[in-house]
Design an enzyme around this catalytic site. Structure first.
Site, PDB file in Angstrom:
ATOM      1  N   SER A   1       0.897  -1.265   0.107  1.00 14.48           N
ATOM      2  CA  SER A   1      -0.202  -0.175  -0.021  1.00 14.48           C
ATOM      3  C   SER A   1       0.680   1.291   0.066  1.00 14.48           C
ATOM      4  O   SER A   1       0.587   2.010  -0.782  1.00 14.48           O
ATOM      5  CB  SER A   1      -1.058  -0.043   1.195  1.00 14.48           C
ATOM      6  N   SER A   2       1.788   1.288   0.949  1.00 14.61           N
ATOM      7  CA  SER A   2       2.768   2.375   1.017  1.00 14.61           C
ATOM      8  C   SER A   2       3.646   2.685  -0.326  1.00 14.61           C
ATOM      9  O   SER A   2       4.266   3.691  -0.356  1.00 14.61           O
ATOM     10  CB  SER A   2       3.627   2.362   2.276  1.00 14.61           C
TER      11      SER A   2
ATOM     12  N   TYR B   1      -1.908 -11.008   3.111  1.00 14.93           N
ATOM     13  CA  TYR B   1      -2.010  -9.473   3.525  1.00 14.93           C
ATOM     14  C   TYR B   1      -3.342  -9.403   3.934  1.00 14.93           C
ATOM     15  O   TYR B   1      -4.146  -9.527   2.867  1.00 14.93           O
ATOM     16  CB  TYR B   1      -1.458  -8.813   2.373  1.00 14.93           C
TER      17      TYR B   1
ATOM     18  N   LYS C   1       0.090 -10.695   7.425  1.00 14.07           N
ATOM     19  CA  LYS C   1       0.496  -9.173   7.708  1.00 14.07           C
ATOM     20  C   LYS C   1      -1.038  -8.728   8.159  1.00 14.07           C
ATOM     21  O   LYS C   1      -1.930  -8.693   7.136  1.00 14.07           O
ATOM     22  CB  LYS C   1       0.748  -8.491   6.509  1.00 14.07           C
TER      23      LYS C   1
ATOM     24  N   SER D   1      -3.511  -5.949   9.129  1.00 19.96           N
ATOM     25  CA  SER D   1      -3.829  -4.732   9.003  1.00 19.96           C
ATOM     26  C   SER D   1      -5.378  -4.361   9.728  1.00 19.96           C
ATOM     27  O   SER D   1      -5.657  -3.317   9.613  1.00 19.96           O
ATOM     28  CB  SER D   1      -3.586  -4.057   7.653  1.00 19.96           C
TER      29      SER D   1
ATOM     30  N   GLY E   1      -0.192  -4.936  11.747  1.00 20.33           N
ATOM     31  CA  GLY E   1      -0.623  -3.918  10.659  1.00 20.33           C
ATOM     32  C   GLY E   1      -0.886  -2.399  11.070  1.00 20.33           C
ATOM     33  O   GLY E   1       0.079  -1.563  10.736  1.00 20.33           O
TER      34      GLY E   1
ATOM     35  N   ASP F   1      -0.182   0.837  12.911  1.00 15.21           N
ATOM     36  CA  ASP F   1       1.081   1.305  13.548  1.00 15.21           C
ATOM     37  C   ASP F   1       0.478   1.855  14.895  1.00 15.21           C
ATOM     38  O   ASP F   1       1.219   1.869  15.585  1.00 15.21           O
ATOM     39  CB  ASP F   1       1.791   2.483  12.626  1.00 15.21           C
ATOM     40  N   GLU F   2      -0.867   2.427  14.656  1.00 12.54           N
ATOM     41  CA  GLU F   2      -1.165   2.921  16.161  1.00 12.54           C
ATOM     42  C   GLU F   2      -1.281   2.126  17.279  1.00 12.54           C
ATOM     43  O   GLU F   2      -1.565   2.385  18.465  1.00 12.54           O
ATOM     44  CB  GLU F   2      -2.568   3.570  15.734  1.00 12.54           C
TER      45      GLU F   2
ATOM     46  N   GLY G   1       3.287   1.502   7.427  1.00 17.46           N
ATOM     47  CA  GLY G   1       3.332   2.525   6.561  1.00 17.46           C
ATOM     48  C   GLY G   1       3.820   3.707   7.095  1.00 17.46           C
ATOM     49  O   GLY G   1       4.525   4.496   6.413  1.00 17.46           O
TER      50      GLY G   1
HETATM   51  C1  NAY Z   1       1.581  -1.355   3.345  1.00 16.87           C
HETATM   52  O1  NAY Z   1       1.410  -2.544   2.788  1.00 16.87           O
HETATM   53  O2  NAY Z   1       2.330  -0.557   2.903  1.00 16.87           O
HETATM   54  C2  NAY Z   1       1.358  -1.248   4.668  1.00 16.87           C
HETATM   55  O3  NAY Z   1       1.975  -1.992   5.447  1.00 16.87           O
HETATM   56  C3  NAY Z   1       0.422  -0.435   5.122  1.00 16.87           C
HETATM   57  C4  NAY Z   1      -0.243  -0.452   6.503  1.00 16.87           C
HETATM   58  C5  NAY Z   1      -0.852   0.804   6.550  1.00 16.87           C
HETATM   59  N1  NAY Z   1      -2.384   0.474   6.777  1.00 16.87           N
HETATM   60  C6  NAY Z   1      -3.299   1.329   5.644  1.00 16.87           C
HETATM   61  C7  NAY Z   1      -4.564   0.999   5.772  1.00 16.87           C
HETATM   62  O4  NAY Z   1      -2.695   1.949   5.089  1.00 16.87           O
HETATM   63  O5  NAY Z   1       0.805   1.023   8.588  1.00 16.87           O
HETATM   64  C8  NAY Z   1      -0.611   1.233   8.292  1.00 16.87           C
HETATM   65  C9  NAY Z   1      -1.068   2.744   8.262  1.00 16.87           C
HETATM   66  O6  NAY Z   1      -0.277   3.356   7.322  1.00 16.87           O
HETATM   67  C10 NAY Z   1      -0.842   3.104   9.672  1.00 16.87           C
HETATM   68  O7  NAY Z   1      -1.314   2.309  10.430  1.00 16.87           O
HETATM   69  C11 NAY Z   1      -1.078   4.703   9.899  1.00 16.87           C
HETATM   70  O8  NAY Z   1      -2.565   4.667   9.920  1.00 16.87           O
END
Ligand code: NAY
Length: 293
Positions: A46-47, A135, A163, A165, A187, A189-190, A206
């Site tokens: 995603s990121s 995932y 993974k 999330s 997943g 981060d919070e 992310g």
């Molecule tokens: C990826 O595949 O890039 C990730 O791991 C992203 C996971 C993120 N979830 C979403 C819904 O984007 O890390 C989290 C998210 O960025 C973080 O919790 C901040 O909200």
């Protein structure tokens, strides 16, 4: 499996000034994160803005990261794509490049039955000898991994982890209850610290790459049983995530602006993600300071 336990930043899309994938900038971000001491990287998820990139662009990023870090840390390739065919092409390519593990979201856009999801993941797994991480990200894919499908997938020895999330931390506990040896990554981060306490072996996130020091510290505190300090770091992390999400433009754009102030220029984001603009750009420095403190 020790090489899968710990902090795995979700790698960002690195663009040049006109928005094309940048080899130099990709490699710079690799070295930056490696030198911080992360366990490995999750590439092209995603990121990594995978959803906004074509096959050639995704292959290019996989290649540049492998050239930088292959053999130095654990590399996980996210190969999920709209069609099974493209996912398999990416899986085979990641295998050639020397990635350690494959991973994929479930099929997106059409709401498909579990039989199709099973078939999709299985065809990806069958395309190489690499291990596989499921995932689970219901908030973006619309599909939440069921324990029933998980059990069926676990008949395939290539499935080594998830993974996760989804937001309920209890999901991590339930997946572990199905198979204790399954590697589960936190997943959200919070909730890193809570995810770890309920059974996650580490995390993929992310926001790790913009503040790797903080997640590495949180992990250190959790693994040494120093829970008050772990909770304190989690609070700092959450203040920063909320600040990153409070600006106009996308969270990833805010992250990339902070990284610029930290000396790492990986360009901006691709539309429809919006860049941070105007007054809000002035707030970036405050966020950087929150991280540096
Ligand atoms: C990826 O595949 O890039 C990730 O791991 C992203 C996971 C993120 N979830 C979403 C819904 O984007 O890390 C989290 C998210 O960025 C973080 O919790 C901040 O909200």
């Amino acid at each position: 499996l020790e090489k899968l336990k710990g902090i795995f930043p979700a790698f960002y899309a690195c663009y040049d000034d006109v928005g094309e994938i940048s080899e130099n900038r990709t490699k710079e971000l690799c070295n930056y994160l490696y030198n911080k001491g992360v366990k490995g990287l999750y590439v092209g998820g995603s990121s990594g803005e995978c959803i906004y990139q074509n096959l050639e662009e995704r292959k290019a990023t996989l290649k540049y990261v492998a050239e930088s870090l292959r053999g130095k840390c654990t590399l996980i390739a996210h190969v999920g794509a709209p069609s099974t065919r493209e996912s398999v092409i990416l899986a085979e390519y990641a295998n050639e490049l020397g990635y350690d593990v494959l991973s994929a979201i479930p099929p997106i856009y059409f709401k498909l039955p579990e039989s199709s999801i099973y078939k999709y993941w299985t065809e990806i797994m069958n395309s190489t000898d690499l291990p596989f991480i499921i995932y689970n990200i219901p908030q973006t894919t619309g599909y939440s991994l069921s324990l029933q499908l998980l059990k069926k997938l676990l008949e395939n020895k290539k499935v080594i982890g998830i993974k996760n999330s989804s937001m309920p931390v209890m999901d991590i506990e339930r997946f572990k209850a199905v198979e204790e040896n399954l590697i589960v990554f936190n997943g959200p981060d919070e909730q890193y610290v809570s995810g770890r306490l309920i059974g996650a072996d580490g995390g993929i996130g992310g926001t790790y790459a913009v503040m790797p020091e903080l997640f590495l510290m949180a992990e250190e505190f959790v693994s040494t049983g120093n829970f008050n300090d772990a909770r304190r770091i989690q609070r700092d992390i959450n203040d920063i995530i909320i600040a990153l999400c409070s600006l106009n433009g996308s969270m990833y754009s805010a992250i990339k602006e902070v990284l610029k102030l930290r000396g790492i220029n990986i360009g901006s984001v691709r539309g429809p993600l919006e860049p941070v603009t105007g007054e809000d750009l002035n707030k970036i420095n405050e966020i950087k300071q929150m991280i540096d403190q």
